[in-house]
Design a protein around this motif. Structure first.
Motif, PDB file in Angstrom:
ATOM      1  N   GLY A 155       0.735  -1.259   0.173  1.00 26.00           N
ATOM      2  CA  GLY A 155       0.032   0.004  -0.055  1.00 26.00           C
ATOM      3  C   GLY A 155       0.809   1.314  -0.045  1.00 26.00           C
ATOM      4  O   GLY A 155       0.415   2.217   0.432  1.00 26.00           O
TER       5      GLY A 155
ATOM      6  N   ALA B 132      -3.102  -5.246  -6.218  1.00 25.50           N
ATOM      7  CA  ALA B 132      -3.769  -4.087  -5.823  1.00 25.50           C
ATOM      8  C   ALA B 132      -5.057  -4.416  -5.528  1.00 25.50           C
ATOM      9  O   ALA B 132      -6.015  -4.202  -4.436  1.00 25.50           O
TER      10      ALA B 132
ATOM     11  N   HIS C 111      -5.618  -6.916  -2.497  1.00 25.38           N
ATOM     12  CA  HIS C 111      -5.695  -6.074  -1.311  1.00 25.38           C
ATOM     13  C   HIS C 111      -6.405  -4.932  -0.830  1.00 25.38           C
ATOM     14  O   HIS C 111      -6.597  -4.386   0.064  1.00 25.38           O
TER      15      HIS C 111
ATOM     16  N   HIS D 171      -6.560  -1.723  -2.444  1.00 29.30           N
ATOM     17  CA  HIS D 171      -6.078  -0.460  -2.559  1.00 29.30           C
ATOM     18  C   HIS D 171      -6.781   0.365  -3.934  1.00 29.30           C
ATOM     19  O   HIS D 171      -6.188   0.240  -4.959  1.00 29.30           O
TER      20      HIS D 171
END
Length: 182
Positions: free
Chosen positions: A75, A104, A107, A109
Motif C-alpha cells: 500500500g 492491488a 489487497h 487498494h
C-alpha cells in the motif's frame, strides 16, 4: 559525486554501488526502498534518484516480484507513483502470473488500482497461472468498488490492448436483418 542520468542527471557512478545487485533473498536496493515509508520530501527525492539509477523492472530471484508489486502489496502509494514516473512496466507478471494490478485488487487498494489503470497500456485482462484476472481476484476478495473500476476499464476503455473484449450495444434486427431464431 560523479553524477549523470537521463531523467535526474544525479546518478552516482556505477563504481560506487550496484543498485541492481540482489541480496541473498533476491531483492535489490530498489525493491527494498519500494517498501519504505518516506515522510520527508528530501528523502523521497533520494528514493526517486535511486529508482532512476537502476532497473525498476527487475524481478526478485524468488517468486519473481518487482519493486512495483512490492510497493503495491504494502500500500505504498508514494512509491507506486515514483516507480510509475520512472517508467516501470505495469504488466510484468511474477512467477505465479500475478501483476501489480492483481495485487492491488486483492489487497483492496482502490487509489493504487486507479493509478495503475491510468497508465497507458495497462492490461486489466491479463490472467495469472490459475486463469484469474484482476477483476475475478477483486470479486473473490469482496472489493466490489475495485471490480467496477476493472470492469469499466476492460470493457469500455478507449486505450484497450489488442484482443481485449469490448462489450458493444446490440441493435435489434431491422426489417432486413432478422435474428438467428426468427
Amino acid at each position: 559525486l560523479g553524477i549523470k542520468h537521463k531523467r535526474f542527471s544525479h546518478c552516482p557512478s556505477t563504481d560506487v554501488c550496484n543498485v541492481n545487485h540482489q541480496n541473498k533473498a533476491g531483492y535489490t536496493p530498489i525493491m527494498l526502498a519500494a517498501l519504505a515509508a518516506v515522510d520527508a520530501e528530501k528523502d523521497m527525492r533520494i528514493v526517486e534518484v535511486l529508482f532512476a539509477c537502476g532497473d525498476v523492472n527487475a524481478k526478485a530471484s524468488q517468486a519473481g516480484q518487482t519493486a512495483l508489486m512490492l510497493a503495491v502489496s504494502h500500500g505504498r502509494i508514494d512509491m507506486v507513483k515514483a516507480l510509475l514516473a520512472c517508467g516501470t512496466d505495469v504488466n510484468i507478471q511474477d512467477d505465479e502470473g500475478s501483476t501489480a494490478l492483481m495485487c492491488a485488487s486483492e489487497h483492496g487498494h482502490v487509489e493504487i488500482v486507479k493509478l495503475l489503470l491510468a497508465q497507458p497500456g495497462c492490461n486489466g485482462g491479463l490472467e495469472d497461472n490459475d486463469g484469474s484476472t484482476a477483476l475475478s481476484i477483486a470479486l473473490e476478495a469482496g472489493h466490489k468498488d475495485i471490480a467496477v473500476l476493472l470492469y469499466a476499464h476492460v470493457n469500455f476503455s478507449k486505450t484497450q490492448s489488442p484482443g481485449t473484449p469490448r462489450l458493444g450495444r446490440k441493435t435489434s434486427p431491422g426489417p432486413t436483418h432478422r435474428g438467428t431464431f426468427d
